[in-house]
Design an enzyme around this catalytic site. Sequence first.
Site, PDB file in Angstrom:
ATOM      1  CG  ASP A   1     -88.045   7.834 -86.847  1.00  0.00           C
ATOM      2  OD1 ASP A   1     -88.199   8.796 -87.657  1.00  0.00           O
ATOM      3  OD2 ASP A   1     -86.747   7.289 -86.789  1.00  0.00           O
TER       4      ASP A   1
ATOM      5  CG  HIS B   1     -80.587   7.823 -80.989  1.00  0.00           C
ATOM      6  ND1 HIS B   1     -79.351   8.251 -81.350  1.00  0.00           N
ATOM      7  CD2 HIS B   1     -81.183   8.547 -82.079  1.00  0.00           C
ATOM      8  CE1 HIS B   1     -79.066   9.157 -82.382  1.00  0.00           C
ATOM      9  NE2 HIS B   1     -80.501   9.166 -82.891  1.00  0.00           N
TER      10      HIS B   1
HETATM   11  N1  ACO Z   1     -86.666  -1.520 -77.532  1.00  0.00           N
HETATM   12  C1  ACO Z   1     -86.173  -2.553 -76.718  1.00  0.00           C
HETATM   13  N2  ACO Z   1     -84.774  -2.847 -76.449  1.00  0.00           N
HETATM   14  C2  ACO Z   1     -84.012  -1.939 -77.179  1.00  0.00           C
HETATM   15  C3  ACO Z   1     -84.279  -1.024 -78.047  1.00  0.00           C
HETATM   16  C4  ACO Z   1     -85.722  -0.844 -78.369  1.00  0.00           C
HETATM   17  N3  ACO Z   1     -86.080  -0.010 -79.101  1.00  0.00           N
HETATM   18  N4  ACO Z   1     -83.246  -0.459 -78.572  1.00  0.00           N
HETATM   19  C5  ACO Z   1     -82.275  -0.853 -78.089  1.00  0.00           C
HETATM   20  N5  ACO Z   1     -82.802  -2.087 -77.338  1.00  0.00           N
HETATM   21  C6  ACO Z   1     -81.867  -2.828 -76.566  1.00  0.00           C
HETATM   22  C7  ACO Z   1     -81.382  -3.979 -77.247  1.00  0.00           C
HETATM   23  O1  ACO Z   1     -82.071  -4.991 -77.367  1.00  0.00           O
HETATM   24  C8  ACO Z   1     -79.913  -4.540 -76.576  1.00  0.00           C
HETATM   25  O2  ACO Z   1     -80.291  -5.034 -75.631  1.00  0.00           O
HETATM   26  P1  ACO Z   1     -79.142  -6.369 -75.267  1.00  0.00           P
HETATM   27  O3  ACO Z   1     -77.948  -5.401 -74.518  1.00  0.00           O
HETATM   28  O4  ACO Z   1     -79.828  -6.918 -73.989  1.00  0.00           O
HETATM   29  O5  ACO Z   1     -78.842  -7.152 -76.374  1.00  0.00           O
HETATM   30  C9  ACO Z   1     -79.509  -2.918 -76.105  1.00  0.00           C
HETATM   31  O6  ACO Z   1     -80.431  -2.121 -75.856  1.00  0.00           O
HETATM   32  C10 ACO Z   1     -78.612  -2.391 -77.066  1.00  0.00           C
HETATM   33  O7  ACO Z   1     -79.173  -2.364 -78.397  1.00  0.00           O
HETATM   34  P2  ACO Z   1     -78.350  -2.023 -79.790  1.00  0.00           P
HETATM   35  O8  ACO Z   1     -79.442  -2.311 -80.736  1.00  0.00           O
HETATM   36  O9  ACO Z   1     -77.158  -3.010 -79.837  1.00  0.00           O
HETATM   37  O10 ACO Z   1     -77.886  -0.330 -79.755  1.00  0.00           O
HETATM   38  P3  ACO Z   1     -77.620   0.472 -80.845  1.00  0.00           P
HETATM   39  O11 ACO Z   1     -76.984   1.482 -80.237  1.00  0.00           O
HETATM   40  O12 ACO Z   1     -77.037  -0.213 -82.035  1.00  0.00           O
HETATM   41  O13 ACO Z   1     -79.222   0.876 -81.145  1.00  0.00           O
HETATM   42  C11 ACO Z   1     -80.896   1.503 -82.397  1.00  0.00           C
HETATM   43  C12 ACO Z   1     -79.637   1.918 -81.708  1.00  0.00           C
HETATM   44  C13 ACO Z   1     -80.320   0.789 -83.653  1.00  0.00           C
HETATM   45  C14 ACO Z   1     -81.493   2.686 -82.801  1.00  0.00           C
HETATM   46  C15 ACO Z   1     -81.713   0.726 -81.486  1.00  0.00           C
HETATM   47  O14 ACO Z   1     -82.183   1.470 -80.485  1.00  0.00           O
HETATM   48  C16 ACO Z   1     -83.023   0.445 -82.249  1.00  0.00           C
HETATM   49  O15 ACO Z   1     -82.972  -0.537 -82.898  1.00  0.00           O
HETATM   50  N6  ACO Z   1     -84.132   1.091 -82.114  1.00  0.00           N
HETATM   51  C17 ACO Z   1     -85.634   0.726 -82.677  1.00  0.00           C
HETATM   52  C18 ACO Z   1     -85.489   1.345 -84.059  1.00  0.00           C
HETATM   53  C19 ACO Z   1     -85.594   2.765 -84.106  1.00  0.00           C
HETATM   54  O16 ACO Z   1     -86.383   3.562 -83.406  1.00  0.00           O
HETATM   55  N7  ACO Z   1     -84.669   3.507 -84.974  1.00  0.00           N
HETATM   56  C20 ACO Z   1     -84.633   4.863 -85.100  1.00  0.00           C
HETATM   57  C21 ACO Z   1     -83.687   5.602 -84.562  1.00  0.00           C
HETATM   58  S1  ACO Z   1     -83.494   7.277 -84.788  1.00  0.00           S
HETATM   59  C22 ACO Z   1     -83.165   7.483 -86.463  1.00  0.00           C
HETATM   60  O17 ACO Z   1     -82.638   6.856 -86.894  1.00  0.00           O
HETATM   61  C23 ACO Z   1     -83.843   8.639 -86.935  1.00  0.00           C
END
Ligand code: ACO
Length: 379
Positions: free
Chosen positions: A316, A262
Amino acid sequence: MTFAPSLDLGLVNTIAAESKMSFIDGTKGVLEYVGIDIDSLARNSTFEETTYLLWNSRLPNQSELDEFTRQIQAEYDPPNEIWDLIKRIPTDAVPMHALRTLVSALSLFDPEADDPSPEANHRKSIRILAQCPALIAGYDRHRKGKDFVEPDSSLGFAENFVTLLTGDKPTETMQKAMDVCLILHADHGFNASTFAALVTISTLSDMYSAVTTAIGTLKGPLHGGANEAVMHMLKEIGEMDKVEPFIKGKLERKEKIMGFGHRVYKAIDPRATYLKTFTKQLAEDTGNLDLYEMSNKIETIMKAAVGARGIHPNVDFYSATTYYSLGLDIDLFTPLFVMSRISGWAGHCMEYLQHNSLIRPRCDYVGPHEMPYVAMEER
Ligand code: ACO
């Protein structure tokens, strides 16, 4: 005004406005609506009462709640033209596309669509919220070749939705589960879809345009679309023995696990904590315990692999199993999120308009300068 721009990709470090609606402490895993803990609301409130709270910054007394509920009930039934329009939508359309189109179309039949007064915006917010269940259920019945069910203005919001969808009144468990999910998803600060709604309303556009913008934004799998993605993942994994190789394989390939992580929470999302306990009982009652146990195992593996990096289940992750246990089609999960989040979108739009400022960030131009215009024949 002094202008000191700095690049902030994804607006991670930008506070765009003040709000009295929801407070999030991402480190401690706290979510409050108007200061009230989300867990208390999920246990004690209803979606109607929670929406009143978000829109008025306080809980209603009994007569205020009765009047607000009556106003919502009076708007359950969309115009006839909308029911006709539902029948013209292709039966293989993705429900989120259908819903976005239908909410936009509601504006065509609302004489107040472009009235910007706070009173008209309040009435439109009620209308959009109240009619959303009929749009979702109406489209679902149409695509399944079933007749529409008429909205029943004697029913509460959650009960009306289930009746419109299934033709039957929900059991007490189902009604409570729906209400809990509606409450938990109602608001969440300046998430991507709420911010998108604010960008639209800040141009002094209208409530229908703002909510339509937000629906398009919620649809993405990085935001509200993740609940559907979680369910597809659980189905793809299929059985307990495959959980570990599946999750580890994805992590090794640097793929994201849907329902985890998140932007704000670096501790567990409190909505996920509540839903996890709630869903266990529901899954047990409906014969879906295997899904719950698979989810639990994914959570354990993820905790060991990436928990230290602040990646935990988000709302979610367990809402997917909740909706599935309720017998809802997977592609209705995100429309359900819309139905609830309209409460937050509309509330934030009304709040923002009290001190409106056009939302218009700048980009950091990194292209060339002083380039000659080259005639077509010389390129
Ligand atoms: N699984 C594995 N690795 C993850 C996940 C995940 N679900 N989420 C983040 N990471 C890792 C990324 O790969 C990244 O790794 P790196 O630094 O080695 O490249 C690091 O954590 C940072 O991730 P970002 O995507 O840059 O972080 P951000 O703050 O933008 O992410 C997000 C937030 C988009 C929600 C992300 O966690 C994600 O894509 N999760 C999966 C989708 C999801 O469940 N979305 C629902 C969110 S809740 C809602 O909107 C109601």
